[in-house]
Write a protein that holds these residues in place. Structure first.
Motif, short mmCIF file in Angstrom:
data_model
loop_
_atom_site.label_atom_id
_atom_site.label_comp_id
_atom_site.label_asym_id
_atom_site.label_seq_id
_atom_site.Cartn_x
_atom_site.Cartn_y
_atom_site.Cartn_z
N GLU A 15 0.84 -0.89 -0.04
CA GLU A 15 -0.14 -0.41 0.03
C GLU A 15 0.72 1.58 0.02
O GLU A 15 0.26 1.90 -0.25
CB GLU A 15 -0.69 -0.10 1.48
CG GLU A 15 -1.97 -1.31 1.62
CD GLU A 15 -2.64 -0.69 2.21
OE1 GLU A 15 -2.68 -0.74 3.27
OE2 GLU A 15 -4.14 -2.38 2.28
N ILE A 16 1.92 1.48 1.33
CA ILE A 16 2.48 2.67 1.06
C ILE A 16 3.49 2.43 -0.56
O ILE A 16 4.25 3.83 -0.67
CB ILE A 16 4.02 2.60 1.91
CG1 ILE A 16 3.94 3.65 2.55
CG2 ILE A 16 4.53 1.28 2.04
CD1 ILE A 16 4.92 4.19 3.28
N MET A 17 3.72 1.61 -1.22
CA MET A 17 4.69 2.06 -2.12
C MET A 17 3.53 1.73 -3.65
O MET A 17 3.98 2.91 -4.21
CB MET A 17 5.40 0.29 -2.67
CG MET A 17 6.48 -0.22 -1.96
SD MET A 17 7.15 0.85 -2.65
CE MET A 17 7.84 2.04 -0.89
N VAL A 18 2.66 1.66 -3.49
CA VAL A 18 1.67 2.33 -4.61
C VAL A 18 1.49 3.44 -4.03
O VAL A 18 1.57 3.89 -4.92
CB VAL A 18 0.03 1.93 -4.28
CG1 VAL A 18 -1.13 2.48 -4.99
CG2 VAL A 18 -0.40 0.17 -4.82
N GLU A 19 1.43 4.46 -3.06
CA GLU A 19 1.24 5.49 -2.19
C GLU A 19 2.97 6.63 -3.33
O GLU A 19 2.60 7.62 -3.50
CB GLU A 19 1.64 6.03 -1.44
CG GLU A 19 -0.19 5.62 -0.59
CD GLU A 19 -1.33 6.77 -1.00
OE1 GLU A 19 -1.15 7.80 -1.56
OE2 GLU A 19 -2.40 5.91 -1.21
N VAL A 20 3.76 5.91 -2.54
CA VAL A 20 5.03 6.48 -2.17
C VAL A 20 5.84 6.20 -3.84
O VAL A 20 7.35 7.10 -3.79
CB VAL A 20 5.84 7.23 -1.31
CG1 VAL A 20 4.68 8.40 -0.20
CG2 VAL A 20 6.00 5.78 -0.60
N GLY A 21 6.07 5.06 -3.92
CA GLY A 21 6.92 4.24 -4.56
C GLY A 21 7.67 5.19 -6.14
O GLY A 21 8.51 5.46 -6.40
N LEU A 22 7.07 5.66 -6.61
CA LEU A 22 7.16 6.11 -8.25
C LEU A 22 7.61 7.34 -7.65
O LEU A 22 8.32 8.29 -8.48
CB LEU A 22 5.75 5.96 -8.96
CG LEU A 22 5.57 4.72 -9.57
CD1 LEU A 22 4.86 5.29 -10.13
CD2 LEU A 22 6.82 4.47 -10.51
N LEU A 23 7.04 8.18 -6.56
CA LEU A 23 7.86 9.25 -6.18
C LEU A 23 9.11 9.52 -5.84
O LEU A 23 9.87 10.13 -6.22
CB LEU A 23 6.86 9.61 -5.32
CG LEU A 23 5.09 10.13 -5.42
CD1 LEU A 23 3.90 10.50 -4.80
CD2 LEU A 23 4.82 10.92 -7.04
N ILE A 24 9.06 8.21 -4.92
CA ILE A 24 10.36 8.65 -4.41
C ILE A 24 11.60 8.34 -5.39
O ILE A 24 12.50 8.56 -5.44
CB ILE A 24 10.49 7.75 -3.31
CG1 ILE A 24 10.25 7.94 -2.22
CG2 ILE A 24 12.49 7.14 -2.94
CD1 ILE A 24 10.12 6.89 -1.15
N ALA A 25 11.21 7.12 -6.56
CA ALA A 25 12.23 6.80 -7.80
C ALA A 25 12.58 8.21 -8.62
O ALA A 25 13.38 8.49 -8.33
CB ALA A 25 11.41 5.47 -8.27
N PHE A 26 11.41 8.69 -8.84
CA PHE A 26 11.40 9.87 -9.96
C PHE A 26 12.22 11.14 -8.94
O PHE A 26 12.68 12.23 -9.88
CB PHE A 26 9.62 10.30 -9.76
CG PHE A 26 8.88 9.38 -11.50
CD1 PHE A 26 10.26 9.02 -11.72
CD2 PHE A 26 7.50 9.42 -11.19
CE1 PHE A 26 9.25 7.68 -12.19
CE2 PHE A 26 7.28 8.75 -11.95
CZ PHE A 26 7.91 8.10 -12.54
N GLY A 27 11.66 11.52 -7.87
CA GLY A 27 12.72 12.42 -6.75
C GLY A 27 14.14 12.38 -7.20
O GLY A 27 14.77 12.96 -7.09
N VAL A 28 13.93 11.33 -6.15
CA VAL A 28 16.13 10.28 -6.80
C VAL A 28 16.37 10.72 -7.58
O VAL A 28 18.02 11.73 -7.85
CB VAL A 28 16.05 8.73 -5.91
CG1 VAL A 28 17.44 9.29 -6.03
CG2 VAL A 28 15.65 9.47 -4.28
N LEU A 29 15.74 10.14 -9.22
CA LEU A 29 16.09 10.43 -10.68
C LEU A 29 16.78 11.67 -10.57
O LEU A 29 18.05 12.05 -11.55
CB LEU A 29 15.91 9.61 -11.64
CG LEU A 29 15.55 7.73 -11.13
CD1 LEU A 29 14.71 7.24 -11.80
CD2 LEU A 29 17.14 7.44 -10.80
N MET A 30 15.75 12.44 -10.04
CA MET A 30 15.86 13.83 -10.57
C MET A 30 17.47 14.90 -10.05
O MET A 30 17.72 15.51 -10.89
CB MET A 30 14.80 14.82 -10.51
CG MET A 30 14.44 15.41 -11.43
SD MET A 30 12.38 17.07 -10.94
CE MET A 30 11.59 15.83 -10.47
N GLY A 31 16.97 14.47 -8.34
CA GLY A 31 18.37 14.69 -8.42
C GLY A 31 19.51 14.39 -8.42
O GLY A 31 20.60 15.26 -8.61
N SER A 32 19.95 13.10 -8.83
CA SER A 32 21.41 12.72 -9.50
C SER A 32 21.66 13.46 -10.47
O SER A 32 22.18 13.39 -11.12
CB SER A 32 20.97 11.34 -9.16
OG SER A 32 22.60 10.59 -9.52
#
Length: 481
Positions: free
Chosen positions: A60-77
Protein backbone atom coordinates in the motif's frame (compact mmCIF):
# COMPACT_ATOMS: atom_id res chain seq x y z
CA UNK A 1 -6.59 -10.01 24.25
CA UNK A 2 -6.55 -7.38 26.98
CA UNK A 3 -5.53 -3.80 26.29
CA UNK A 4 -2.61 -4.11 28.70
CA UNK A 5 -1.24 -7.14 26.85
CA UNK A 6 -1.49 -5.30 23.51
CA UNK A 7 0.35 -2.28 24.93
CA UNK A 8 3.09 -4.46 26.44
CA UNK A 9 3.59 -6.48 23.25
CA UNK A 10 3.69 -3.33 21.14
CA UNK A 11 6.33 -1.88 23.46
CA UNK A 12 8.35 -5.09 23.28
CA UNK A 13 8.13 -5.10 19.46
CA UNK A 14 9.36 -1.51 19.18
CA UNK A 15 12.10 -1.99 21.79
CA UNK A 16 13.27 -5.23 20.21
CA UNK A 17 13.40 -3.57 16.79
CA UNK A 18 15.54 -0.74 18.17
CA UNK A 19 17.87 -3.16 19.99
CA UNK A 20 18.33 -5.29 16.88
CA UNK A 21 19.35 -2.23 14.89
CA UNK A 22 21.51 -0.51 17.52
CA UNK A 23 23.00 -3.34 19.58
CA UNK A 24 23.15 -6.23 17.14
CA UNK A 25 23.59 -4.21 13.92
CA UNK A 26 20.71 -5.93 12.16
CA UNK A 27 19.69 -4.22 8.93
CA UNK A 28 16.71 -1.88 9.68
CA UNK A 29 14.61 -3.50 6.96
CA UNK A 30 15.01 -6.97 8.49
CA UNK A 31 14.54 -5.64 12.03
CA UNK A 32 11.28 -3.88 11.14
CA UNK A 33 9.86 -6.99 9.48
CA UNK A 34 10.79 -9.13 12.49
CA UNK A 35 9.22 -6.57 14.82
CA UNK A 36 6.04 -6.62 12.74
CA UNK A 37 5.96 -10.44 12.81
CA UNK A 38 6.32 -10.53 16.59
CA UNK A 39 3.63 -7.91 17.11
CA UNK A 40 1.15 -9.66 14.85
CA UNK A 41 1.71 -13.09 16.38
CA UNK A 42 1.84 -11.90 19.99
CA UNK A 43 -1.43 -9.96 19.71
CA UNK A 44 -3.36 -12.91 18.34
CA UNK A 45 -3.62 -11.98 14.68
CA UNK A 46 -2.39 -15.42 13.63
CA UNK A 47 0.23 -16.47 11.11
CA UNK A 48 -1.77 -16.02 7.93
CA UNK A 49 -3.30 -12.69 8.95
CA UNK A 50 0.04 -11.30 10.18
CA UNK A 51 1.86 -12.10 6.94
CA UNK A 52 -1.04 -10.75 4.91
CA UNK A 53 -0.98 -7.46 6.85
CA UNK A 54 2.81 -7.10 6.53
CA UNK A 55 2.78 -7.64 2.78
CA UNK A 56 -0.29 -5.49 2.17
CA UNK A 57 1.13 -2.71 4.34
CA UNK A 58 4.32 -2.78 2.27
CA UNK A 59 2.39 -2.79 -0.98
CA UNK A 60 0.00 0.00 0.00
CA UNK A 61 2.74 2.48 0.82
CA UNK A 62 4.65 1.55 -2.34
CA UNK A 63 1.51 2.34 -4.33
CA UNK A 64 1.45 5.74 -2.64
CA UNK A 65 5.10 6.79 -2.81
CA UNK A 66 7.18 4.21 -4.70
CA UNK A 67 7.27 6.06 -8.02
CA UNK A 68 7.45 9.44 -6.28
CA UNK A 69 10.62 8.53 -4.39
CA UNK A 70 12.21 6.96 -7.46
CA UNK A 71 11.42 9.96 -9.69
CA UNK A 72 12.61 12.44 -7.07
CA UNK A 73 15.92 10.68 -6.46
CA UNK A 74 16.60 10.28 -10.20
CA UNK A 75 15.88 13.95 -10.82
CA UNK A 76 18.27 14.91 -8.04
CA UNK A 77 20.98 12.62 -9.32
CA UNK A 78 20.86 14.25 -12.77
CA UNK A 79 20.88 17.75 -11.25
CA UNK A 80 23.94 16.65 -9.32
CA UNK A 81 25.64 15.68 -12.57
CA UNK A 82 24.89 19.00 -14.31
CA UNK A 83 26.63 21.11 -11.65
CA UNK A 84 23.42 22.92 -10.74
CA UNK A 85 24.04 22.82 -6.97
CA UNK A 86 27.52 24.33 -7.12
CA UNK A 87 26.34 27.12 -9.36
CA UNK A 88 23.32 27.84 -7.18
CA UNK A 89 25.54 28.32 -4.12
CA UNK A 90 27.79 30.65 -6.12
CA UNK A 91 24.80 32.72 -7.21
CA UNK A 92 23.48 32.86 -3.65
CA UNK A 93 26.81 34.25 -2.50
CA UNK A 94 26.84 36.90 -5.20
CA UNK A 95 23.19 37.84 -4.66
CA UNK A 96 23.02 37.97 -0.88
CA UNK A 97 26.62 38.37 0.26
CA UNK A 98 28.59 36.36 2.83
CA UNK A 99 26.69 37.60 5.90
CA UNK A 100 23.34 36.24 4.70
CA UNK A 101 24.78 33.11 3.12
CA UNK A 102 23.95 30.76 6.05
CA UNK A 103 20.27 31.64 5.76
CA UNK A 104 20.05 31.54 1.97
CA UNK A 105 22.06 28.33 1.66
CA UNK A 106 20.01 26.58 4.37
CA UNK A 107 16.71 27.70 2.82
CA UNK A 108 17.81 26.52 -0.61
CA UNK A 109 18.81 23.11 0.78
CA UNK A 110 15.63 22.85 2.80
CA UNK A 111 13.28 23.63 -0.09
CA UNK A 112 14.15 23.42 -3.79
CA UNK A 113 17.12 21.05 -3.45
CA UNK A 114 15.34 18.22 -1.67
CA UNK A 115 15.30 15.99 -4.75
CA UNK A 116 19.04 15.52 -4.15
CA UNK A 117 19.97 12.50 -2.03
CA UNK A 118 21.10 13.92 1.34
CA UNK A 119 24.64 12.55 1.47
CA UNK A 120 25.30 13.60 -2.13
CA UNK A 121 23.98 17.11 -1.49
CA UNK A 122 26.14 17.37 1.61
CA UNK A 123 29.32 16.23 -0.14
CA UNK A 124 28.69 18.65 -3.00
CA UNK A 125 27.99 21.68 -0.85
CA UNK A 126 30.31 21.15 2.13
CA UNK A 127 33.55 22.12 0.35
CA UNK A 128 31.91 25.29 -0.92
CA UNK A 129 30.54 26.09 2.53
CA UNK A 130 33.94 25.47 4.10
CA UNK A 131 35.58 27.90 1.74
CA UNK A 132 32.91 30.53 2.28
CA UNK A 133 33.15 30.26 6.08
CA UNK A 134 36.19 32.59 6.52
CA UNK A 135 34.42 35.28 4.47
CA UNK A 136 31.55 35.39 6.98
CA UNK A 137 33.77 36.19 9.96
CA UNK A 138 35.33 34.50 13.00
CA UNK A 139 32.21 32.38 13.53
CA UNK A 140 31.97 31.37 9.88
CA UNK A 141 32.61 27.67 10.41
CA UNK A 142 30.06 27.46 13.22
CA UNK A 143 27.38 29.33 11.30
CA UNK A 144 27.86 27.46 8.02
CA UNK A 145 27.99 24.04 9.70
CA UNK A 146 24.82 24.79 11.66
CA UNK A 147 23.02 26.20 8.63
CA UNK A 148 23.89 23.16 6.53
CA UNK A 149 22.84 20.69 9.22
CA UNK A 150 19.51 22.43 9.83
CA UNK A 151 18.73 22.96 6.14
CA UNK A 152 19.60 19.39 5.13
CA UNK A 153 17.74 17.59 7.90
CA UNK A 154 14.65 19.82 7.97
CA UNK A 155 14.30 19.66 4.21
CA UNK A 156 14.45 15.89 3.90
CA UNK A 157 11.69 15.35 6.47
CA UNK A 158 9.35 18.30 5.82
CA UNK A 159 9.67 19.36 2.20
CA UNK A 160 8.38 17.54 -0.87
CA UNK A 161 10.12 15.90 -2.71
CA UNK A 162 12.38 15.00 0.24
CA UNK A 163 12.27 11.24 0.77
CA UNK A 164 11.20 11.56 4.39
CA UNK A 165 8.33 13.88 3.52
CA UNK A 166 7.21 11.57 0.71
CA UNK A 167 7.32 8.54 3.00
CA UNK A 168 5.33 10.26 5.77
CA UNK A 169 2.73 11.54 3.31
CA UNK A 170 2.27 8.08 1.83
CA UNK A 171 2.14 6.37 5.21
CA UNK A 172 -0.53 8.70 6.59
CA UNK A 173 -2.47 9.19 3.36
CA UNK A 174 -1.70 12.91 3.18
CA UNK A 175 -2.18 14.39 -0.33
CA UNK A 176 1.24 15.36 -1.61
CA UNK A 177 0.15 18.87 -2.51
CA UNK A 178 -1.05 19.39 1.05
CA UNK A 179 2.23 18.02 2.43
CA UNK A 180 4.11 20.42 0.15
CA UNK A 181 2.16 23.48 1.34
CA UNK A 182 2.21 22.72 5.06
CA UNK A 183 5.77 21.39 4.95
CA UNK A 184 6.82 24.70 3.43
CA UNK A 185 4.98 26.59 6.19
CA UNK A 186 6.94 24.64 8.78
CA UNK A 187 10.39 24.42 7.21
CA UNK A 188 10.92 28.11 6.35
CA UNK A 189 10.30 29.64 9.81
CA UNK A 190 12.03 26.68 11.48
CA UNK A 191 15.24 27.20 9.49
CA UNK A 192 15.30 30.97 9.91
CA UNK A 193 14.52 31.03 13.65
CA UNK A 194 16.85 28.13 14.49
CA UNK A 195 19.79 29.77 12.69
CA UNK A 196 19.03 33.08 14.40
CA UNK A 197 19.05 31.42 17.83
CA UNK A 198 22.27 29.54 17.14
CA UNK A 199 23.97 32.68 15.79
CA UNK A 200 22.96 34.53 18.96
CA UNK A 201 24.43 31.74 21.12
CA UNK A 202 27.63 31.60 19.08
CA UNK A 203 28.14 35.34 19.50
CA UNK A 204 27.67 34.94 23.26
CA UNK A 205 30.57 32.50 23.56
CA UNK A 206 28.92 29.15 22.86
CA UNK A 207 31.49 28.49 20.11
CA UNK A 208 35.22 28.32 20.93
CA UNK A 209 37.25 28.29 17.72
CA UNK A 210 40.38 26.93 19.39
CA UNK A 211 38.55 23.85 20.69
CA UNK A 212 35.66 23.47 18.25
CA UNK A 213 37.58 23.74 14.96
CA UNK A 214 40.35 21.45 13.78
CA UNK A 215 42.07 23.98 11.49
CA UNK A 216 42.78 21.22 9.02
CA UNK A 217 42.78 23.55 6.05
CA UNK A 218 45.58 26.08 6.03
CA UNK A 219 45.95 29.15 3.89
CA UNK A 220 48.22 27.33 1.47
CA UNK A 221 45.24 25.14 0.66
CA UNK A 222 43.61 28.20 -0.89
CA UNK A 223 46.15 29.39 -3.46
CA UNK A 224 45.11 32.57 -5.24
CA UNK A 225 45.20 32.32 -8.99
CA UNK A 226 46.96 34.94 -11.03
CA UNK A 227 44.89 37.39 -12.99
CA UNK A 228 43.12 35.71 -15.89
CA UNK A 229 44.21 32.21 -14.87
CA UNK A 230 41.89 29.36 -15.66
CA UNK A 231 41.42 26.32 -13.43
CA UNK A 232 39.74 23.01 -14.07
CA UNK A 233 37.80 21.03 -11.53
CA UNK A 234 39.40 20.64 -8.12
CA UNK A 235 39.79 17.49 -6.05
CA UNK A 236 36.03 17.40 -5.56
CA UNK A 237 35.33 17.74 -9.24
CA UNK A 238 33.97 21.24 -8.67
CA UNK A 239 35.22 24.25 -10.56
CA UNK A 240 36.49 27.23 -8.60
CA UNK A 241 34.13 30.02 -7.61
CA UNK A 242 34.91 33.39 -9.09
CA UNK A 243 36.13 35.88 -6.52
CA UNK A 244 36.55 38.86 -8.74
CA UNK A 245 37.36 39.85 -12.30
CA UNK A 246 39.76 37.26 -13.65
CA UNK A 247 40.50 35.78 -10.23
CA UNK A 248 39.52 32.42 -8.83
CA UNK A 249 39.87 30.74 -5.50
CA UNK A 250 39.92 26.95 -5.94
CA UNK A 251 38.63 24.65 -3.25
CA UNK A 252 41.08 22.87 -0.93
CA UNK A 253 43.19 20.19 -2.54
CA UNK A 254 44.45 17.01 -0.99
CA UNK A 255 41.00 15.57 -0.20
CA UNK A 256 39.95 12.15 -1.48
CA UNK A 257 38.12 12.43 -4.78
CA UNK A 258 34.41 11.68 -4.39
CA UNK A 259 32.85 9.98 -7.37
CA UNK A 260 29.34 11.11 -6.42
CA UNK A 261 30.07 14.81 -6.89
CA UNK A 262 30.04 16.98 -9.94
CA UNK A 263 31.90 16.73 -13.18
CA UNK A 264 32.51 19.83 -15.22
CA UNK A 265 29.65 20.58 -17.55
CA UNK A 266 30.28 20.55 -21.27
CA UNK A 267 27.84 23.39 -21.82
CA UNK A 268 27.05 26.10 -19.30
CA UNK A 269 23.26 26.21 -19.39
CA UNK A 270 21.45 29.05 -17.56
CA UNK A 271 20.97 28.12 -13.92
CA UNK A 272 17.24 28.81 -13.98
CA UNK A 273 16.91 26.44 -16.93
CA UNK A 274 18.54 23.61 -14.96
CA UNK A 275 16.05 23.99 -12.11
CA UNK A 276 12.99 24.77 -14.23
CA UNK A 277 11.75 21.12 -14.46
CA UNK A 278 12.00 20.64 -10.68
CA UNK A 279 10.29 23.96 -9.96
CA UNK A 280 7.61 23.12 -12.52
CA UNK A 281 6.95 19.80 -10.75
CA UNK A 282 6.44 21.56 -7.43
CA UNK A 283 4.13 24.15 -9.01
CA UNK A 284 2.07 21.40 -10.65
CA UNK A 285 1.78 19.46 -7.38
CA UNK A 286 0.66 22.59 -5.54
CA UNK A 287 -1.83 23.41 -8.30
CA UNK A 288 -3.21 19.88 -8.04
CA UNK A 289 -3.87 20.48 -4.35
CA UNK A 290 -5.66 23.74 -5.15
CA UNK A 291 -7.79 22.01 -7.80
CA UNK A 292 -8.86 19.48 -5.18
CA UNK A 293 -9.51 22.12 -2.49
CA UNK A 294 -11.68 24.31 -4.73
CA UNK A 295 -13.40 21.36 -6.41
CA UNK A 296 -12.42 22.37 -9.94
CA UNK A 297 -13.60 19.72 -12.39
CA UNK A 298 -10.88 19.75 -15.04
CA UNK A 299 -9.38 16.48 -16.25
CA UNK A 300 -6.21 18.10 -17.73
CA UNK A 301 -5.50 20.01 -14.50
CA UNK A 302 -6.07 16.88 -12.41
CA UNK A 303 -3.74 14.90 -14.68
CA UNK A 304 -0.75 17.28 -14.62
CA UNK A 305 -1.39 18.08 -10.95
CA UNK A 306 -1.17 14.44 -9.93
CA UNK A 307 2.13 14.06 -8.02
CA UNK A 308 3.31 11.05 -10.05
CA UNK A 309 2.67 12.81 -13.35
CA UNK A 310 4.11 16.10 -12.08
CA UNK A 311 7.38 14.49 -10.96
CA UNK A 312 7.52 12.46 -14.17
CA UNK A 313 7.28 15.69 -16.16
CA UNK A 314 10.08 17.12 -14.03
CA UNK A 315 12.23 14.03 -14.53
CA UNK A 316 11.76 14.08 -18.31
CA UNK A 317 12.61 17.77 -18.44
CA UNK A 318 15.67 17.33 -16.24
CA UNK A 319 16.84 14.42 -18.42
CA UNK A 320 16.53 16.45 -21.63
CA UNK A 321 18.43 19.40 -20.16
CA UNK A 322 21.02 17.02 -18.68
CA UNK A 323 21.68 15.47 -22.08
CA UNK A 324 22.25 18.93 -23.54
CA UNK A 325 24.61 20.09 -20.77
CA UNK A 326 26.65 17.03 -19.79
CA UNK A 327 25.85 14.47 -22.48
CA UNK A 328 23.95 11.20 -22.72
CA UNK A 329 26.63 9.10 -21.02
CA UNK A 330 26.75 11.29 -17.91
CA UNK A 331 22.97 11.25 -17.65
CA UNK A 332 22.95 7.44 -17.87
CA UNK A 333 25.57 7.26 -15.10
CA UNK A 334 23.50 9.62 -12.96
CA UNK A 335 20.37 7.52 -13.47
CA UNK A 336 22.26 4.33 -12.52
CA UNK A 337 23.50 6.02 -9.36
CA UNK A 338 19.98 7.24 -8.59
CA UNK A 339 18.52 3.73 -8.85
CA UNK A 340 21.11 2.48 -6.33
CA UNK A 341 20.28 5.28 -3.90
CA UNK A 342 16.50 4.84 -4.16
CA UNK A 343 16.52 1.08 -3.52
CA UNK A 344 17.29 1.24 0.18
CA UNK A 345 14.95 4.18 0.68
CA UNK A 346 12.08 2.30 -0.95
CA UNK A 347 12.64 -0.83 1.13
CA UNK A 348 12.86 1.13 4.38
CA UNK A 349 9.72 3.08 3.56
CA UNK A 350 7.85 -0.09 2.63
CA UNK A 351 8.64 -2.01 5.80
CA UNK A 352 7.78 1.12 7.80
CA UNK A 353 4.35 0.77 6.22
CA UNK A 354 4.28 -2.90 7.24
CA UNK A 355 4.88 -2.03 10.89
CA UNK A 356 2.27 0.72 10.80
CA UNK A 357 -0.31 -1.66 9.30
CA UNK A 358 0.44 -4.29 11.94
CA UNK A 359 0.12 -1.74 14.76
CA UNK A 360 -3.24 -0.64 13.39
CA UNK A 361 -4.47 -4.23 13.04
CA UNK A 362 -3.45 -5.01 16.62
CA UNK A 363 -5.87 -2.34 17.84
CA UNK A 364 -3.35 0.02 19.39
CA UNK A 365 -5.06 3.06 17.88
CA UNK A 366 -8.34 2.43 19.69
CA UNK A 367 -6.52 1.92 22.97
CA UNK A 368 -4.34 5.01 22.74
CA UNK A 369 -7.25 7.07 21.49
CA UNK A 370 -8.89 6.64 24.87
CA UNK A 371 -5.86 8.09 26.64
CA UNK A 372 -6.18 11.50 25.01
CA UNK A 373 -8.76 14.24 25.10
CA UNK A 374 -10.24 15.78 21.98
CA UNK A 375 -7.33 18.22 21.95
CA UNK A 376 -4.72 17.58 19.28
CA UNK A 377 -1.90 18.85 21.46
CA UNK A 378 -1.30 15.71 23.55
CA UNK A 379 -1.08 13.25 20.63
CA UNK A 380 1.23 15.61 18.71
CA UNK A 381 3.52 15.91 21.72
CA UNK A 382 3.50 12.12 22.07
CA UNK A 383 4.36 11.47 18.42
CA UNK A 384 7.16 14.08 18.66
CA UNK A 385 8.55 12.41 21.79
CA UNK A 386 8.38 8.90 20.32
CA UNK A 387 10.19 10.01 17.18
CA UNK A 388 12.80 11.83 19.26
CA UNK A 389 13.51 8.79 21.44
CA UNK A 390 13.68 6.50 18.42
CA UNK A 391 16.08 8.85 16.66
CA UNK A 392 18.39 9.05 19.68
CA UNK A 393 18.52 5.26 19.73
CA UNK A 394 18.57 4.43 16.03
CA UNK A 395 20.17 7.48 14.41
CA UNK A 396 17.94 7.54 11.33
CA UNK A 397 15.70 10.56 10.76
CA UNK A 398 13.48 8.80 8.23
CA UNK A 399 13.19 5.53 10.16
CA UNK A 400 12.28 7.24 13.45
CA UNK A 401 9.71 9.51 11.79
CA UNK A 402 8.06 6.65 9.89
CA UNK A 403 7.91 4.40 12.98
CA UNK A 404 6.50 7.12 15.25
CA UNK A 405 3.92 8.22 12.67
CA UNK A 406 2.88 4.62 12.11
CA UNK A 407 2.30 4.09 15.81
CA UNK A 408 0.13 7.18 16.18
CA UNK A 409 -1.62 7.17 12.80
CA UNK A 410 -4.57 5.05 14.02
CA UNK A 411 -5.40 7.74 16.60
CA UNK A 412 -6.02 10.46 14.03
CA UNK A 413 -9.51 9.38 12.89
CA UNK A 414 -10.73 8.88 16.48
CA UNK A 415 -9.64 12.35 17.58
CA UNK A 416 -10.28 14.19 14.35
CA UNK A 417 -6.61 15.20 13.95
CA UNK A 418 -5.52 16.07 10.44
CA UNK A 419 -2.94 13.42 9.41
CA UNK A 420 -0.64 16.13 8.05
CA UNK A 421 -0.14 17.34 11.64
CA UNK A 422 0.96 13.87 12.75
CA UNK A 423 3.34 13.68 9.80
CA UNK A 424 4.88 17.06 10.64
CA UNK A 425 5.08 16.32 14.38
CA UNK A 426 6.79 12.99 13.71
CA UNK A 427 9.19 14.74 11.37
CA UNK A 428 9.95 17.38 13.99
CA UNK A 429 10.67 14.75 16.64
CA UNK A 430 12.95 12.79 14.31
CA UNK A 431 15.30 15.78 14.13
CA UNK A 432 16.04 15.75 17.86
CA UNK A 433 19.58 14.87 18.97
CA UNK A 434 21.38 14.00 15.74
CA UNK A 435 24.62 12.60 17.13
CA UNK A 436 27.35 10.02 16.66
CA UNK A 437 25.00 7.34 15.27
CA UNK A 438 24.25 9.58 12.28
CA UNK A 439 26.28 9.54 9.07
CA UNK A 440 25.37 13.22 8.58
CA UNK A 441 27.03 14.08 11.89
CA UNK A 442 30.37 12.63 10.84
CA UNK A 443 30.24 14.05 7.34
CA UNK A 444 29.62 17.57 8.65
CA UNK A 445 32.27 17.11 11.33
CA UNK A 446 34.98 16.09 8.89
CA UNK A 447 34.09 18.05 5.76
CA UNK A 448 33.75 21.37 7.61
CA UNK A 449 36.85 20.98 9.78
CA UNK A 450 35.12 20.69 13.15
CA UNK A 451 36.16 18.76 16.20
CA UNK A 452 33.66 16.28 17.63
CA UNK A 453 32.96 18.86 20.35
CA UNK A 454 32.23 21.44 17.66
CA UNK A 455 29.94 19.11 15.74
CA UNK A 456 28.00 18.35 18.92
CA UNK A 457 27.28 22.08 19.13
CA UNK A 458 26.59 22.91 15.49
CA UNK A 459 24.88 19.67 14.43
CA UNK A 460 23.46 17.98 17.54
CA UNK A 461 22.42 21.08 19.46
CA UNK A 462 21.59 23.15 16.36
CA UNK A 463 19.24 20.62 14.78
CA UNK A 464 17.68 19.88 18.19
CA UNK A 465 16.80 23.57 18.46
CA UNK A 466 15.20 23.28 15.02
CA UNK A 467 13.29 20.20 16.23
CA UNK A 468 11.70 22.10 19.11
CA UNK A 469 10.91 25.13 16.95
CA UNK A 470 9.29 22.91 14.33
CA UNK A 471 7.11 21.31 17.02
CA UNK A 472 5.96 24.76 18.16
CA UNK A 473 5.12 25.70 14.57
CA UNK A 474 3.14 22.46 14.15
CA UNK A 475 1.23 23.11 17.38
CA UNK A 476 0.43 26.59 16.11
CA UNK A 477 -0.85 25.14 12.83
CA UNK A 478 -3.02 22.69 14.77
CA UNK A 479 -5.06 25.64 16.03
CA UNK A 480 -6.14 26.45 12.47
CA UNK A 481 -6.55 23.01 10.85
Amino acid sequence: MSETAILINTGVAVLATVLMIVRFKVNPVIALVLGSLYLGLSTGLGVTKTIEIITSGFGEIMVEVGLLIAFGVLMGSILNETGAIRRLVEHLLLAFGPKRLPYTMALAMGTVLQSIFLDVLLVISAPLARRMAPKIGPLGTARMATAMAIGLECGIIFMVPGVGALALAGLLGVPLGKMLVFGFLVVVPTIIIAIMIMTFLFKRGFWKSDRDEQNLFDEEDYPQASQGASHGPDAYGVSAVAQGPGQTDPLPEGEPRTVAVLVAAKREAPLLLLFTPLLLSLVLIASGALVEIFGIDSAPLKLVGDPVVALLIGLIGTTVIGRYTVGQKSVENAISSGFKESGQILLLTGVGGSLAATVAAAGLGDILGGFFSASAVAPLLVVWAIAAVLHIAVGSVTLSAITAAGLLAPIAPALGIDPVLIALAAGAGSLFMIHVTSNTFWLLQSLLGQTVRGALKSVTFGVSVASVIALLVVLLLSVFI
